[in-house]
Motif scaffolding. Structure first.
Motif, short mmCIF file in Angstrom:
data_model
loop_
_atom_site.label_atom_id
_atom_site.label_comp_id
_atom_site.label_asym_id
_atom_site.label_seq_id
_atom_site.Cartn_x
_atom_site.Cartn_y
_atom_site.Cartn_z
N HIS A 121 0.77 -1.19 0.20
CA HIS A 121 -0.01 0.05 -0.03
C HIS A 121 1.06 1.21 0.13
CE1 HIS A 121 -3.16 2.86 1.25
NE2 HIS A 121 -3.86 2.02 0.78
N PRO A 122 0.63 2.29 -0.74
CA PRO A 122 1.38 3.46 -1.00
C PRO A 122 1.74 4.14 0.53
CG PRO A 122 -0.06 3.23 -2.76
CD PRO A 122 -0.45 2.37 -2.02
N CYS B 148 -10.93 5.87 -2.55
CA CYS B 148 -9.91 5.59 -1.64
C CYS B 148 -9.68 6.70 -0.77
CB CYS B 148 -8.75 4.97 -2.43
SG CYS B 148 -7.37 5.00 -1.23
N PHE C 8 -7.31 7.66 0.91
CA PHE C 8 -5.93 8.12 0.92
C PHE C 8 -5.38 8.70 -0.66
CE2 PHE C 8 -1.17 7.19 0.11
CZ PHE C 8 -0.72 7.86 0.80
N HIS C 9 -6.58 8.66 -1.61
CA HIS C 9 -6.26 9.29 -2.86
C HIS C 9 -5.81 10.76 -2.88
CE1 HIS C 9 -10.57 11.02 -3.44
NE2 HIS C 9 -9.80 11.69 -4.22
N CYS D 289 -2.09 10.42 -2.35
CA CYS D 289 -1.34 9.30 -3.05
C CYS D 289 -0.74 9.65 -4.28
CB CYS D 289 -2.20 8.21 -3.24
SG CYS D 289 -1.62 6.62 -3.93
N ALA E 168 -2.24 7.86 -7.63
CA ALA E 168 -3.84 7.63 -7.69
C ALA E 168 -3.91 7.98 -9.01
CB ALA E 168 -4.26 9.22 -6.96
N CYS F 225 -9.46 5.66 -8.08
CA CYS F 225 -9.22 5.82 -6.80
C CYS F 225 -10.22 6.73 -6.24
CB CYS F 225 -7.69 6.32 -6.58
SG CYS F 225 -6.90 5.27 -7.47
N CYS G 223 -6.01 -1.45 -1.74
CA CYS G 223 -5.69 -0.64 -2.82
C CYS G 223 -5.84 -1.11 -4.22
CB CYS G 223 -4.08 -0.69 -2.69
SG CYS G 223 -3.33 0.43 -4.21
N HIS G 224 -6.60 -0.31 -5.31
CA HIS G 224 -6.76 -0.77 -6.52
C HIS G 224 -5.48 -1.26 -7.24
CE1 HIS G 224 -10.83 0.40 -6.16
NE2 HIS G 224 -10.68 1.65 -5.65
N LEU G 225 -4.62 -0.75 -7.00
CA LEU G 225 -3.20 -1.03 -7.80
C LEU G 225 -2.26 -1.79 -6.91
CD1 LEU G 225 -2.60 2.83 -9.15
CD2 LEU G 225 -4.18 0.86 -9.77
FE1 SF4 Z 1 -3.54 5.00 -4.12
FE2 SF4 Z 1 -5.43 4.41 -5.54
FE3 SF4 Z 1 -4.11 2.82 -3.96
FE4 SF4 Z 1 -5.50 4.54 -2.98
S1 SF4 Z 1 -6.33 2.95 -4.28
S2 SF4 Z 1 -3.54 3.85 -2.39
S3 SF4 Z 1 -5.32 6.39 -4.26
S4 SF4 Z 1 -3.15 3.80 -5.62
#
Ligand code: SF4
Length: 350
Positions: A255-256, A295, A297-298, A301, A304, A308, A326-328
Motif C-alpha cells: 500500500h502506498p 480510496c 488516501f487518494h 497518493c 492515484a 481511486c 488498494c486498487h493498484l
Molecule cells: Fe493510491 Fe489508488 Fe491505491 Fe488508494 S487505491 S492507495 S489512491 S493507488
C-alpha cells in the motif's frame, strides 16, 4: 479457524456525533473507526500504526469497551467458547475484565499520585478478591514489582519518586496484576526518552514469553512497532489499509501509505540510509467527519488514478497472511526495507 485464536474483531465502528446550535442537534458524525476487522492469536503481538487521528487509540479503547463501539463485534475466545464483548452487560463485562488490561501512554497521569506504588498494585487484587490476607497481598505486589524489574522496597514509594521509564514499569505491573490474556498497550513508549524505549520494549517481550500474553501494541512509529510485533496493521482515516506479518510488510509493502511510513523509518546502516528516498506526503490527513470519496488516501497518493476517487478499495488478500486495500496493489512496485534493519534504540540504565 485457529485453535489458538484469542480475539476476533468484526466490522468495528465508532462514530462520534457532531452537535451544533442551542438544541445541540446532531449535524454530522466523526467516523473515528469505520469498519475495522482483524484477528489476534494467543501470545501474539499485533502492532497498530498510523498518523495521529487515524483511529488506532479508539480501536484499542473500543476493544476493552472503555468507550462503547457504535457497531461491530469483538469476540473474546474463552475456555467456555467465544464471547461477544459488545453485547455484555456491565456486570458480565466486569467478570471478564481481569482477562483484558490496558497500558496507557502517559505513565505520569495514569498513576494516582496520592497512592503508594504498593497500594496502586494491590487495588485490582483487592477489588477482584484475588488475594486473601495481607501477607498474600504483599507477596503478590512484591512479585509484580520484581517481574517488571523494580525492587520490593519500591512498594512504599509514591509515583513522583520514579523516572518516566520506571513509572511505565509500574503501569505494566498493574496491568499484569490479574493475569490477563490480552494487554492493549496504547503508545506505551511514546512519552519516554529514546534511550528508555528499548528497555520497555524488551521488558514487554520478556513478559509476553513469561506470562503467555497477547498484545495489541498501538504506536505511530513503525520502527518501534517492528521491534515487538509479529504482525502489523496500518490504519488510515479509520480503516485498516494493510495488514500482514511484520517482516513481509516491511520488506514488500503493497500500500502506498505503508511505503511512505516506511520511508521515514531510520535504518541502522548509514550508507543505506543516505540512498533511501524519503516520501513526503502532501497535505494534512482529511477530516474523518467528511472522508474523501473512493480510496480515502487518494488526495495524498502519488500513484492515484481516476478510479481511486470513485471506488473504495476493499481489504483483500495479496499473499499468505497479507491483505491490502488498494486498487493498484498488483501493479505497483513499492519501496520497502528489504535488507535494511530499522535503527535500534540503545538501552541505558533505568
Ligand atoms: Fe493510491 Fe489508488 Fe491505491 Fe488508494 S487505491 S492507495 S489512491 S493507488
Amino acid at each position: 479457524m485457529h485453535d489458538d485464536l484469542l480475539l476476533e474483531v468484526e466490522d468495528l465502528r465508532k462514530h462520534f456525533p457532531i452537535r451544533h446550535g442551542l438544541l445541540r442537534r446532531v449535524v454530522g458524525q466523526v467516523r473515528a473507526v469505520d469498519g475495522v476487522s482483524f484477528t489476534l492469536r494467543r501470545r501474539e503481538t499485533l502492532g497498530i500504526v498510523g498518523e495521529s487521528g487515524c483511529g488506532k487509540t479508539t480501536v484499542g479503547r473500543c476493544l476493552l469497551r472503555l468507550i462503547e463501539p457504535t457497531q461491530g463485534h469483538v469476540w473474546l475466545h474463552t475456555d467456555a467458547g467465544p464471547v461477544d464483548l459488545t453485547t455484555l452487560s456491565a456486570s458480565q463485562l466486569k467478570r471478564l475484565r481481569p482477562r483484558m488490561q490496558m497500558v496507557f501512554q502517559d505513565p505520569q497521569s495514569s498513576l494516582n499520585p496520592r497512592m503508594t506504588v504498593g497500594d496502586i498494585l494491590a487495588e485490582p487484587l483487592v477489588v477482584n478478591r484475588v488475594c486473601r490476607g495481607r501477607r498474600a497481598l504483599q507477596e503478590r505486589v512484591c512479585a509484580l514489582l520484581e517481574a517488571v524489574g523494580l525492587r520490593a522496597s519500591d512498594a512504599r514509594r509514591y509515583p513522583h519518586a520514579f523516572s518516566g521509564g520506571q513509572r511505565q514499569r509500574i503501569g505494566i505491573a498493574r496491568a499484569l496484576a490479574l493475569h490477563p490474556d490480552l494487554v492493549v498497550a496504547d503508545e506505551p513508549v511514546s512519552a519516554l526518552d529514546v534511550s528508555v524505549q528499548a528497555q520497555i520494549l524488551n521488558l514487554l517481550t520478556d513478559l509476553r514469553a513469561k506470562f503467555g500474553l497477547a498484545y495489541i501494541f498501538i504506536a505511530h512509529d513503525l520502527g518501534v512497532v517492528a521491534h515487538i510485533s509479529d504482525r502489523v496493521a496500518v490504519m488510515y482515516l479509520g480503516k485498516i489499509v494493510e495488514i500482514g506479518a511484520t517482516h513481509t510488510l516491511f520488506a514488500t509493502p503493497r500500500h502506498p501509505y505503508t511505503e511512505a511510513l516506511l520511508s521515514a523509518v531510520p535504518v541502522a546502516d548509514p550508507y543505506v540510509q543516505r540512498a533511501r528516498q524519503r516520501i513526503r506526503l502532501g497535505g494534512d490527513v482529511p477530516s474523518p467527519a467528511s472522508p474523501p470519496s473512493g480510496c480515502r488516501f487518494h488526495p495524498r497518493c502519488r500513484y492515484a488514478r481516476p478510479i481511486c476517487a470513485q471506488e473504495e478499495p476493499v481489504l483483500r488478500a495479496v499473499g499468505p497472511d497479507h491483505s491490502v486495500a488498494c486498487h493498484l496493489a498488483d501493479e505497483l512496485a513499492l519501496q520497502g526495507m528489504q535488507g535494511s534493519e530499522p535503527a535500534a534504540c540503545e538501552e541505558s540504565a533505568p
